[in-house]
Design a protein around this motif. Sequence first.
Motif, PDB file in Angstrom:
ATOM      1  N   ALA A 367     -25.061 -11.972 -13.108  1.00  0.00           N
ATOM      2  CA  ALA A 367     -24.356 -11.046 -14.005  1.00  0.00           C
ATOM      3  C   ALA A 367     -23.336 -10.218 -13.229  1.00  0.00           C
ATOM      4  O   ALA A 367     -22.211  -9.987 -13.689  1.00  0.00           O
ATOM      5  CB  ALA A 367     -25.369 -10.140 -14.706  1.00  0.00           C
ATOM      6  N   GLN A 370     -20.162 -11.969 -12.472  1.00  0.00           N
ATOM      7  CA  GLN A 370     -19.296 -12.084 -13.641  1.00  0.00           C
ATOM      8  C   GLN A 370     -18.758 -10.730 -14.113  1.00  0.00           C
ATOM      9  O   GLN A 370     -18.094 -10.652 -15.147  1.00  0.00           O
ATOM     10  CB  GLN A 370     -20.062 -12.753 -14.786  1.00  0.00           C
ATOM     11  CG  GLN A 370     -20.438 -14.205 -14.501  1.00  0.00           C
ATOM     12  CD  GLN A 370     -21.035 -14.879 -15.720  1.00  0.00           C
ATOM     13  OE1 GLN A 370     -21.786 -14.253 -16.476  1.00  0.00           O
ATOM     14  NE2 GLN A 370     -20.702 -16.142 -15.923  1.00  0.00           N
ATOM     15  N   ARG A 372     -20.554  -8.149 -15.130  1.00  0.00           N
ATOM     16  CA  ARG A 372     -21.357  -7.593 -16.225  1.00  0.00           C
ATOM     17  C   ARG A 372     -22.369  -6.590 -15.655  1.00  0.00           C
ATOM     18  O   ARG A 372     -23.565  -6.850 -15.576  1.00  0.00           O
ATOM     19  CB  ARG A 372     -22.051  -8.705 -16.995  1.00  0.00           C
ATOM     20  CG  ARG A 372     -21.073  -9.662 -17.687  1.00  0.00           C
ATOM     21  CD  ARG A 372     -21.799 -10.693 -18.568  1.00  0.00           C
ATOM     22  NE  ARG A 372     -22.469 -11.724 -17.784  1.00  0.00           N
ATOM     23  CZ  ARG A 372     -23.780 -11.867 -17.701  1.00  0.00           C
ATOM     24  NH1 ARG A 372     -24.589 -11.032 -18.350  1.00  0.00           N
ATOM     25  NH2 ARG A 372     -24.297 -12.850 -16.971  1.00  0.00           N
ATOM     26  N   ASP A 375     -25.338  -5.414 -18.014  1.00  0.00           N
ATOM     27  CA  ASP A 375     -26.383  -6.438 -18.164  1.00  0.00           C
ATOM     28  C   ASP A 375     -27.265  -6.482 -16.921  1.00  0.00           C
ATOM     29  O   ASP A 375     -28.496  -6.614 -17.016  1.00  0.00           O
ATOM     30  CB  ASP A 375     -25.750  -7.811 -18.399  1.00  0.00           C
ATOM     31  CG  ASP A 375     -25.097  -7.931 -19.762  1.00  0.00           C
ATOM     32  OD1 ASP A 375     -25.395  -7.092 -20.637  1.00  0.00           O
ATOM     33  OD2 ASP A 375     -24.299  -8.870 -19.961  1.00  0.00           O
ATOM     34  N   ALA A 406     -24.176  -3.026  -9.459  1.00  0.00           N
ATOM     35  CA  ALA A 406     -24.049  -2.914 -10.917  1.00  0.00           C
ATOM     36  C   ALA A 406     -23.570  -1.520 -11.318  1.00  0.00           C
ATOM     37  O   ALA A 406     -22.775  -1.366 -12.255  1.00  0.00           O
ATOM     38  CB  ALA A 406     -25.384  -3.244 -11.581  1.00  0.00           C
ATOM     39  N   SER A 410     -20.109  -0.269 -13.255  1.00  0.00           N
ATOM     40  CA  SER A 410     -20.168   0.593 -14.430  1.00  0.00           C
ATOM     41  C   SER A 410     -19.461   1.928 -14.206  1.00  0.00           C
ATOM     42  O   SER A 410     -19.539   2.823 -15.053  1.00  0.00           O
ATOM     43  CB  SER A 410     -21.642   0.843 -14.813  1.00  0.00           C
ATOM     44  OG  SER A 410     -22.309  -0.388 -15.050  1.00  0.00           O
ATOM     45  N   SER A 448     -19.728  -8.900  -6.084  1.00  0.00           N
ATOM     46  CA  SER A 448     -18.979  -8.100  -7.052  1.00  0.00           C
ATOM     47  C   SER A 448     -17.522  -8.506  -7.076  1.00  0.00           C
ATOM     48  O   SER A 448     -16.861  -8.612  -6.036  1.00  0.00           O
ATOM     49  CB  SER A 448     -19.096  -6.616  -6.694  1.00  0.00           C
ATOM     50  OG  SER A 448     -18.230  -5.853  -7.523  1.00  0.00           O
TER      51      SER A 448
END
Length: 455
Positions: A367, A370, A372, A375, A406, A410, A448
């Motif tokens: 994820a 990609q 995301r 997610d 992640a 975000s 990333s």
Amino acid sequence: MRRVILPICLMLGACVPGQSVDMPSRAATADVSGLPAIKSFSAPRPVPPMRSNKDIQRDFLDLSFQLESGRRLQHFSRFEEPISIAVAGTPPPTLMPDLNRLVHRLRTEAGIDVARVQDGPANITIEAVSRAEIRRNLPKAACFVVPNISRLSEYRTARHSRATNWSLLTERKKLAIFLPNDSSPQEVRDCLHEELAQALGPLNDLYRLPDSVFNDDNVHAVLTGFDMLILRAYYAPELRSGMTRAQVEERLPTILSRLNPAGDTRAPRFASSTPREWIDAIQTALGPGARSAERREAALTAVRIAETVGWRDHRRGFSHFALGRLSQSVDPDFAQDQFVTADQFYKRTPGNDLHRAYTASQLAAYAISQGRGADALMLIGPHLATAERHENAALLATLMMLRAEALDLSGRVAEANAVRLDSLGWARYGFGADWAVRAKLREISGLSPLKGSNG
């Protein structure tokens, strides 16, 4: 094959991946290289076995009266006197604290009369030597245990003698465990748990066990609640060395009812035995020596066997996990389908939380690759506590590093930096050398799209 599969499972690969208790603990060493101090775990919280005593009785007998090769054992063997443990060689700094902690657990949870001694002869000698020395004696082993010797220098001449033949053993008096002193702290500790458990108790491993170190999938690395129950039963006063399988089987129901009364209230599942063909396929896929194409074909074979047998338990999930792991570099989308399928099988039955944490790390990595981030955070969130509870610092550090990436995706940069920094103490325990910690950081950072190629 012990301690061979797990390190491969922890690797994330080009674009997509070995324990826990209360919240993190005390620092074991000071900062020496710009990285935070190494972390270790606090009081253990083993989960009691959740299976029927009828299942556990069968597990006990199959673990105790058979070798990993499949050879049957005619007699039950254990130590009959208080057990002393000594350490020889050149132990790494984390070995003594981990050994003391394990000895305490064996005394309190398994009720075994075992103690560490400073010097003099001992029933069990743990010799810490280099990985190269171990491999000169057993090329595929990361660590091993041998009866009736005390030092590695004795092994070459004794290895083919009757003295070191486990099948001829009727009572244990002296054994030696050989551990690497130049591996990561977690690898050394994992070897310690597996080999000391074998030195004291069962000699076999069973892939059908979802919650045990007595399983060559190496998902569990520290002794579980099930393992402590098996060891407590192994040293029950009703049993003694030299008994036959029939004699032990006659006494087991009473022993298990006393030690695990909840197990009498659960319905048995009677999990099927594991075909040798599946074991061979998994060991080819995830063990040493095979080429990439051979590994992937072996993983496909394991999945086909699992489907044919009709498994719906963790072994079916592990088959898909292995195939996904070995497909990442050639077909990332197919690999992710395999990880999703693995997770679906893992969640069908209780007790597979740690298996699901490994799978979540793979799904989260994909994820992140990609872009995301949200997610990935959802995938990682439920499994951080699982990695802690099972004292798996390598897995915990991996999940935390993934969470940091992640969070960056975000837009939560300050939080990401804090999580990434917190991961490093666990990474030092899980991966060892500073270069290995930094390599893991670079590997996960490279997933990333914000920071580099992810193909």
